[in-house]
Design a protein around this motif. Structure first.
Motif, PDB file in Angstrom:
ATOM      1  N   ARG A 202       1.320  -1.701  -0.301  1.00  0.00           N
ATOM      2  CA  ARG A 202       0.122   0.040  -0.012  1.00  0.00           C
ATOM      3  C   ARG A 202       0.707   1.443  -0.167  1.00  0.00           C
ATOM      4  N   LYS A 203       2.328   1.066   0.313  1.00  0.00           N
ATOM      5  CA  LYS A 203       3.482   2.673   1.072  1.00  0.00           C
ATOM      6  C   LYS A 203       4.083   2.180  -0.190  1.00  0.00           C
ATOM      7  N   THR A 204       4.142   1.363  -1.133  1.00  0.00           N
ATOM      8  CA  THR A 204       5.307   0.943  -1.992  1.00  0.00           C
ATOM      9  C   THR A 204       6.046   2.336  -2.532  1.00  0.00           C
ATOM     10  N   GLU A 205       5.236   3.088  -3.023  1.00  0.00           N
ATOM     11  CA  GLU A 205       5.384   4.564  -3.385  1.00  0.00           C
ATOM     12  C   GLU A 205       6.699   5.446  -2.468  1.00  0.00           C
ATOM     13  N   LEU A 206       6.492   4.719  -1.786  1.00  0.00           N
ATOM     14  CA  LEU A 206       7.607   5.684  -0.714  1.00  0.00           C
ATOM     15  C   LEU A 206       8.624   5.472  -0.655  1.00  0.00           C
ATOM     16  N   PHE A 207       9.327   4.048  -1.863  1.00  0.00           N
ATOM     17  CA  PHE A 207      10.358   3.940  -1.520  1.00  0.00           C
ATOM     18  C   PHE A 207      11.221   4.520  -2.769  1.00  0.00           C
ATOM     19  N   GLN A 208      10.901   5.404  -3.694  1.00  0.00           N
ATOM     20  CA  GLN A 208      11.152   6.181  -4.190  1.00  0.00           C
ATOM     21  C   GLN A 208      11.880   7.406  -4.101  1.00  0.00           C
ATOM     22  N   LEU A 209      11.619   7.925  -2.479  1.00  0.00           N
ATOM     23  CA  LEU A 209      11.974   8.486  -1.752  1.00  0.00           C
ATOM     24  C   LEU A 209      14.164   8.004  -2.311  1.00  0.00           C
ATOM     25  N   LEU A 210      14.348   7.192  -2.321  1.00  0.00           N
ATOM     26  CA  LEU A 210      15.235   6.491  -2.200  1.00  0.00           C
ATOM     27  C   LEU A 210      16.235   6.243  -3.322  1.00  0.00           C
ATOM     28  N   GLU A 211      15.533   7.456  -4.973  1.00  0.00           N
ATOM     29  CA  GLU A 211      15.657   7.352  -5.922  1.00  0.00           C
ATOM     30  C   GLU A 211      16.809   6.339  -6.785  1.00  0.00           C
ATOM     31  N   LEU A 212      15.540   5.215  -6.049  1.00  0.00           N
ATOM     32  CA  LEU A 212      17.109   3.694  -6.842  1.00  0.00           C
ATOM     33  C   LEU A 212      15.821   2.849  -7.799  1.00  0.00           C
ATOM     34  N   PRO A 213      16.160   2.378  -8.551  1.00  0.00           N
ATOM     35  CA  PRO A 213      15.046   1.515  -9.306  1.00  0.00           C
ATOM     36  C   PRO A 213      14.256   0.279  -8.522  1.00  0.00           C
ATOM     37  N   LEU A 214      13.216   0.344  -8.937  1.00  0.00           N
ATOM     38  CA  LEU A 214      12.106  -1.017  -7.698  1.00  0.00           C
ATOM     39  C   LEU A 214      12.055  -1.904  -8.070  1.00  0.00           C
ATOM     40  N   LEU A 215      12.312  -3.534  -7.954  1.00  0.00           N
ATOM     41  CA  LEU A 215      12.002  -4.377  -8.088  1.00  0.00           C
ATOM     42  C   LEU A 215      11.177  -4.702  -7.161  1.00  0.00           C
ATOM     43  N   VAL A 216       9.949  -5.257  -7.388  1.00  0.00           N
ATOM     44  CA  VAL A 216       9.040  -5.990  -6.226  1.00  0.00           C
ATOM     45  C   VAL A 216       8.951  -8.033  -6.854  1.00  0.00           C
ATOM     46  N   GLY A 217       8.738  -7.924  -6.259  1.00  0.00           N
ATOM     47  CA  GLY A 217       8.706 -10.294  -6.634  1.00  0.00           C
ATOM     48  C   GLY A 217       7.372 -10.626  -5.172  1.00  0.00           C
ATOM     49  N   ILE A 218       6.187 -10.699  -6.340  1.00  0.00           N
ATOM     50  CA  ILE A 218       4.868 -11.031  -5.407  1.00  0.00           C
ATOM     51  C   ILE A 218       4.700 -12.524  -5.885  1.00  0.00           C
ATOM     52  N   SER A 219       4.956 -12.733  -7.221  1.00  0.00           N
ATOM     53  CA  SER A 219       4.354 -14.033  -7.703  1.00  0.00           C
ATOM     54  C   SER A 219       3.915 -15.044  -7.305  1.00  0.00           C
ATOM     55  N   ARG A 220       2.679 -15.110  -7.038  1.00  0.00           N
ATOM     56  CA  ARG A 220       2.339 -16.659  -6.759  1.00  0.00           C
ATOM     57  C   ARG A 220       3.250 -16.831  -5.408  1.00  0.00           C
ATOM     58  N   LYS A 221       2.865 -15.723  -4.229  1.00  0.00           N
ATOM     59  CA  LYS A 221       3.545 -15.738  -3.135  1.00  0.00           C
ATOM     60  C   LYS A 221       2.272 -15.976  -2.061  1.00  0.00           C
ATOM     61  N   SER A 222       2.708 -16.535  -0.445  1.00  0.00           N
ATOM     62  CA  SER A 222       1.679 -16.532   0.038  1.00  0.00           C
ATOM     63  C   SER A 222       0.242 -15.627   0.420  1.00  0.00           C
ATOM     64  N   MET A 223       1.236 -14.575   0.681  1.00  0.00           N
ATOM     65  CA  MET A 223       0.158 -13.137   0.503  1.00  0.00           C
ATOM     66  C   MET A 223      -0.949 -13.318   0.027  1.00  0.00           C
ATOM     67  N   ILE A 224      -1.176 -13.561  -1.396  1.00  0.00           N
ATOM     68  CA  ILE A 224      -2.182 -13.590  -2.037  1.00  0.00           C
ATOM     69  C   ILE A 224      -3.388 -15.085  -2.230  1.00  0.00           C
ATOM     70  N   TYR A 225      -2.263 -16.153  -2.224  1.00  0.00           N
ATOM     71  CA  TYR A 225      -2.700 -17.578  -2.044  1.00  0.00           C
ATOM     72  C   TYR A 225      -4.138 -17.299  -0.821  1.00  0.00           C
ATOM     73  N   LYS A 226      -2.571 -16.985   0.208  1.00  0.00           N
ATOM     74  CA  LYS A 226      -3.717 -17.788   1.619  1.00  0.00           C
ATOM     75  C   LYS A 226      -5.373 -16.161   2.028  1.00  0.00           C
ATOM     76  N   SER A 227      -4.413 -15.303   1.013  1.00  0.00           N
ATOM     77  CA  SER A 227      -6.053 -14.199   1.274  1.00  0.00           C
ATOM     78  C   SER A 227      -7.334 -15.053   0.282  1.00  0.00           C
ATOM     79  N   LEU A 228      -6.116 -15.618  -0.162  1.00  0.00           N
ATOM     80  CA  LEU A 228      -7.752 -16.225  -1.275  1.00  0.00           C
ATOM     81  C   LEU A 228      -8.640 -17.573  -1.084  1.00  0.00           C
ATOM     82  N   ASN A 229      -7.837 -18.213  -0.316  1.00  0.00           N
ATOM     83  CA  ASN A 229      -7.975 -19.270   0.300  1.00  0.00           C
ATOM     84  C   ASN A 229      -8.145 -20.755  -0.209  1.00  0.00           C
TER      85      ASN A 229
END
Length: 274
Positions: A202-229
């Motif tokens: 929700r607050k990921t845009e705050l990492f732009q304060l570091l002025e560096l490229p941002l990598l996001v790795g969410i693919s098929r993780k439990s934060m997704i499938y546990k939320s969706l049972n």
């Protein structure tokens, strides 16, 4: 923003896709699938043809409570994979998912282009020196503890504020050694509860304060499938939804199992934003 990969400038103002290739028997989603040479090459070829800019190779599963793997075994798994891929796909940009400096060094010497360190140097104090010597882009992820202990280390007062401080210290150390190409990874699923993962997203845009490229790795993780049972196998749609959100919040690289679908996310995002 650009990074220099083996003399090629990669422009991350248009988000890029990093395809995941696990050469482990126990990864949470695709463990054991690509231990055969032909299957490995087929998968790499598919990811590249689907639009992956980078291939991220891991030989040590970092899922919660993953078994310890010796440095020798990690090298025995990963070096032949690097050599095989670059023999058949010499222009491929390989990222090496390791926290060990000797593994990083050996892979770079065999042609790897990027080092992706889940510990940002915390698990091997020599890692920064290797990156500085070989001048390759370095992905620094946020994590506490080790893959074996990280899920017991989720006590934060203000998680995003503490992560920003963590990264600021890491960036300062890297800069002091002359490391120029740095990428930040918030580390979804690493030393974070399910709710904390969503707070960070929700607050990921705050990492732009570091002025560096941002990598996001969410693919098929439990934060997704546990939320969706559901399960990791059923988490592609949820992955696509969260990847799209990550793009709107500044992600420059999406690290994914499913390259084609992630490329389509970027294509549609680009219609609105570029």
């Amino acid at each position: 923003m650009t990074i220099n990969c083996k003399g090629r400038l990669i422009d991350l103002s248009i988000p890029k896709i990093m395809g995941i290739l696990n050469v482990t028997p126990n990864s949470f989603f695709d463990g054991g699938k690509y231990n055969d040479e032909s299957e490995l090459l087929t998968q790499v070829g598919k990811m590249l043809s689907d639009g992956a800019t980078f291939i991220d190779i891991g030989a040590y599963s970092s899922r919660p409570s993953a078994e310890f793997v010796s440095e020798e075994e990690e090298l025995d798994r990963i070096i032949p994979a690097v050599q095989l891929i670059l023999k058949h796909f010499p222009d491929a940009l390989l990222s090496i998912d390791t926290f060990r400096s000797e593994v990083a060094k050996a892979c770079i010497e065999n042609g790897a282009a990027i080092i992706n360190d889940i510990s940002a140097g915390n698990l091997d104090e020599s890692m920064f020196d290797v990156i500085a010597k070989y001048k390759v882009p370095y992905i620094m992820m946020h994590m506490r503890g080790t893959p074996q202990t990280m899920q017991s280390m989720t006590n934060y007062e203000d998680i995003v504020k503490e992560m920003l401080f963590y990264f600021s210290e890491k960036v300062n150390k890297a800069r002091s050694l002359g490391i120029s190409d740095l990428i930040i990874d918030p580390g979804f699923g690493f030393a974070k509860t399910l709710d904390q993962n969503y707070e960070v997203l929700r607050k990921t845009e705050l990492f732009q304060l570091l002025e560096l490229p941002l990598l996001v790795g969410i693919s098929r993780k439990s934060m997704i499938y546990k939320s969706l049972n559901s399960s990791a196998k059923e988490a592609l749609n949820g992955t696509t939804v969260l990847n799209t959100i990550a793009l709107t919040k500044g992600a420059g690289i999406l690290r994914v199992h499913d390259v084609k679908e992630a490329v389509e996310c970027v294509q549609l995002w680009s219609k609105i934003n570029l």
